[in-house]
Every structure is written in structure tokens, then in C-alpha cells.
Design a protein around this motif. Sequence first.
Motif, PDB file in Angstrom:
ATOM      1  N   GLU A 225       0.855  -1.188   0.000  1.00 57.00           N
ATOM      2  CA  GLU A 225       0.000   0.000   0.000  1.00 57.00           C
ATOM      3  C   GLU A 225       0.889   1.236   0.000  1.00 57.00           C
ATOM      4  N   LEU A 226       0.863   1.981  -1.092  1.00 62.53           N
ATOM      5  CA  LEU A 226       1.655   3.203  -1.167  1.00 62.53           C
ATOM      6  C   LEU A 226       1.044   4.291  -0.293  1.00 62.53           C
ATOM      7  N   PRO A 227       1.863   5.144   0.314  1.00 61.11           N
ATOM      8  CA  PRO A 227       1.305   6.230   1.139  1.00 61.11           C
ATOM      9  C   PRO A 227       0.494   7.202   0.305  1.00 61.11           C
ATOM     10  N   GLU A 228      -0.620   7.628   0.863  1.00 57.96           N
ATOM     11  CA  GLU A 228      -1.494   8.574   0.174  1.00 57.96           C
ATOM     12  C   GLU A 228      -1.021  10.018   0.320  1.00 57.96           C
ATOM     13  N   ASP A 229      -0.310  10.313   1.391  1.00 55.03           N
ATOM     14  CA  ASP A 229       0.207  11.668   1.587  1.00 55.03           C
ATOM     15  C   ASP A 229       1.274  11.952   0.533  1.00 55.03           C
ATOM     16  N   PRO A 230       1.172  13.044  -0.242  1.00 55.71           N
ATOM     17  CA  PRO A 230       2.181  13.306  -1.284  1.00 55.71           C
ATOM     18  C   PRO A 230       3.581  13.522  -0.730  1.00 55.71           C
ATOM     19  N   ASP A 232       4.905  12.025   2.018  1.00 55.10           N
ATOM     20  CA  ASP A 232       5.445  10.701   2.330  1.00 55.10           C
ATOM     21  C   ASP A 232       5.766   9.925   1.068  1.00 55.10           C
ATOM     22  N   LEU A 233       4.929  10.056   0.035  1.00 58.70           N
ATOM     23  CA  LEU A 233       5.211   9.395  -1.236  1.00 58.70           C
ATOM     24  C   LEU A 233       6.480   9.941  -1.877  1.00 58.70           C
ATOM     25  N   ALA A 234       6.708  11.251  -1.755  1.00 62.28           N
ATOM     26  CA  ALA A 234       7.940  11.845  -2.289  1.00 62.28           C
ATOM     27  C   ALA A 234       9.159  11.359  -1.507  1.00 62.28           C
ATOM     28  N   ARG A 235       9.039  11.222  -0.184  1.00 65.23           N
ATOM     29  CA  ARG A 235      10.148  10.687   0.613  1.00 65.23           C
ATOM     30  C   ARG A 235      10.527   9.276   0.140  1.00 65.23           C
ATOM     31  N   LEU A 236       9.515   8.432  -0.019  1.00 61.21           N
ATOM     32  CA  LEU A 236       9.769   7.068  -0.459  1.00 61.21           C
ATOM     33  C   LEU A 236      10.396   7.033  -1.847  1.00 61.21           C
ATOM     34  N   SER A 237       9.911   7.838  -2.760  1.00 61.58           N
ATOM     35  CA  SER A 237      10.413   7.825  -4.138  1.00 61.58           C
ATOM     36  C   SER A 237      11.842   8.324  -4.214  1.00 61.58           C
ATOM     37  N   LEU A 238      12.138   9.408  -3.541  1.00 61.98           N
ATOM     38  CA  LEU A 238      13.495   9.955  -3.583  1.00 61.98           C
ATOM     39  C   LEU A 238      14.496   9.028  -2.913  1.00 61.98           C
ATOM     40  N   SER A 239      14.079   8.345  -1.862  1.00 58.86           N
ATOM     41  CA  SER A 239      14.989   7.394  -1.208  1.00 58.86           C
ATOM     42  C   SER A 239      15.331   6.236  -2.140  1.00 58.86           C
TER      43      SER A 239
END
Length: 455
Positions: A225-230, A232-239
Amino acid sequence: MKCTRCLLQLQGLRLLLGQSARAAAQPASHLHQPSVLYNTQQQVLRRFHGSPVCAKGRPVPAEFINEDDKKKNKSLVTHDDLFEQVAKEVKTKATFNKVVDVFIKRDIRRRGHIEFIYAALKKMPEFGVERDLAVYNKLLDVFPKEVFVPRNFIQRMFNHYPRQQECGVQLLEQMENYGIMPNMETKVLLVQIFGEKGHPMRKYQRIMYWFPKFKNINPFPIPKELPEDPVDLARLSLSRIANDLDANVTVYQMPCTDITESGEEITLPHIVGIQSPSQMELLAKHNSSRPVFVEGPFPLWLKKTCVYYYILRADPAPPEEQVEEPYDPERCLDYPLELDLDLDRDLGDIESFDVEDLDEGPVFAMCMTSQGDQTTLNQWISGLQQTNPILGQVPTLFRLDAGPRELQAPANTESDHHHHHHHPPPETQREKSHPEEEPEVLVEEEPIRSQRMKQ
């Protein structure tokens, strides 16, 4: 029986004589009625010989049957209409199971079950049950049990009931495409429906062999389940892009809504950036006379979600400025950076070979934002200046592409982005720069590329 038949014949004769006497008293214009009375008499006599069971089961003539009714039970449209009728308001797992129950209770023979299963597999993404194992087992339960099981090796060799087996394999393939692993209930249902040697059972065995091998093979797994908060989603993607444990993720601006002095409501986008200590060292050693570039957006797919990121990079250094630093042999003991091996060469070995060495230049930082215009990216550069003071001396060029950003922007703001995307006011550039050192911010226009993207 003979007495009863004689009584009925006498009653018929009395009725005929009485009606013929009345017809003789009437004018001559009604002389055609005795034929009708004769037909009536014949119908009365025929009704006695007909059985009531035969009258109920009497077939309908072919000319009264509508062609649409013939194809009604053999078409996928019928089952699609069944899904739409039951789930008029909301499409959930409960309504999907309700449609399956309605079909099961409609006919004990389960006629048309193949077309229904195909229609259900097609409708599963609309109801959000394409990854639910219980729903797949419920669809398998629609098949009649112990009917398609081959009784001998000849039936097994000639693909006993091919359409039913193909439908079962299709159901398992859809489970495989969505990464759903069958369970013991799935195996029991397949054995009851197709036997232990059918094609669906072989498909089940292949899935159970390969899925455990590939389940944990990805070293960088994506959460289910991907985070819905943009943010948090940006944190995950950049990492995931950085692939550096020492990289620091910084939130330069949270999404918020502000009201200007004129009373206009403005929504400020989020700005999330990432930079590692090695990138900071490269940026500190960068020649201040050579510009840096802000490029993007570049797409990144996380399952079915697409996000966009921007990079801060520079062109490769000229050959005269490149300095080869001696490598540290103890930097990585598992994977040495250089190997000096004296190996014997064979006569068939090639003495020289060409390797295309392409240097794309260093990348100093990356960021993600929901609104990729130059004003927003200027705020990111201003935030980077706090940890990278050299950005106040290096000219910055923006190479922005409006193509993917138009998909993210609302419909009412697309025209605004076209107007001020490449031409921001110079006052805005100075205000967003560092207060002590004002960097030279330039805009590099690419009219040919932008026209090609808009076509």
C-alpha cells in the motif's frame, strides 16, 4: 370409456341441432356461421383426446421466438448487465459477491458459467477485487463439480472439456498477473472440478513452484500500500532513486493554502528534496564559472502510480580540468574498484576492444514537487543554498519540459503554466535567491523541443 364418448357425442349433436335451428330463423346474411360452429365442434372433440400435461409442455412455434432471446443467455452482455443492475450505486466486494450468488441460485445446472466467469474476470478491477484471493476461489466454485474430470487416459489425452479447462487456466493466469498466490482451498476446488491431471491443475503447480522463488527476490521491495500523503510518497520515491543510506531528505515546503491581501486563495505545493554528503562535496568542488542546470520532470513508476522528479546537474568537466584521484583499496573490500591481474592470453583473444564511455555529468541534488514551475523550483534552489553556499556564485539554467507536468496540473491552470513557465519576472528570481549572495539565474529556452512536445 365408450359410454362417456357416446354421451359427449350426443351433447355435441344437440348443440349443433339447436344452433342450426337458430341459424335457420336468422336472415340469409348469417349463413357462414355453421362453418364456425363446425370448427367449434371439432375443437370440443379434440380437447377430450388431449392430455393436460401435453398442453402445458406444448412447444412455442419458431416464428414467435425472438432472435434476441436466443442469444440472451449466450452473450457476455447479459452478464455485464447483471453486474450493472446489482451494483447500481456502489461497486464493492459485497456487491460483487452478491452478483455471483445471484448467478449460482438462478440455475442449478450453472448453464452459461463460462461466459459468466469471463465477464466476472473482466469486471473485477472495477469492483476493486482483482487482488482478493477469496473472490477468485468464489469464482472457481461457480464451476460444476465432478463433471469435467477425465475418467480414463484417453479423455485426458484429448483435452477433456477444452473450453472449461481454458477458462480455468485464464482465471489462474489473472491471479498470476496480479501476484496472487493460490492456497489450499484453490487446490481442492481445482481437483473437484478438473481432476488431478487437468491443465488448470498443472498451471496451479507451476505457480506454486515459481512464486515462492520470486517472492523475496527484489532487494528494493515496494510496499503493498503506497502512502497517500504526497510528502510521504515523495520521501519514499526519492529514497529509492538516491540509493544512498547517507542521503538526507529535506522538506522545504509543506502543502498549504494561503490567502493573499486581495482575498485570493492560493495553494502552495510541497517541495521535498534529497542530497547525499558525496553530492555536497562534488558541488563544493564545482567550477563557479560553469553553470548548473535544473532539468525535468522525469517520470518514476511505483506500481500504478507515476510521480515526477527534478534534478540539479552539471555538464561533464573538460578533459583538461578532469583530475583522476587515486582510489583507496580499502574503500570496499567486497567489490574492489580496480583489478590488476596478469593473465595469460590465448591466440583467439582480441588485443583491443572498444568501450563507449559516456559521461553525463554529476548530479548534485533531486527534488519532487506537485507544481514544477520555475518559481517553485527557485524555492528549492534557495533552500539548497543554506547547505551549499556555492550556489550563490554559480549561474543556474532551467531546462524544464511542460509535457508530463500538464498531466498533473488541473485543467484551469494549464494555460497559466504555458504563459509563465519559461519567462518568470526577474524580480521573483532575486527574491527567491540567497539574501546575501544573489546567484545569476538564467532561463534557457528550447522553442523547438517545446513545440514538438505540444503537437
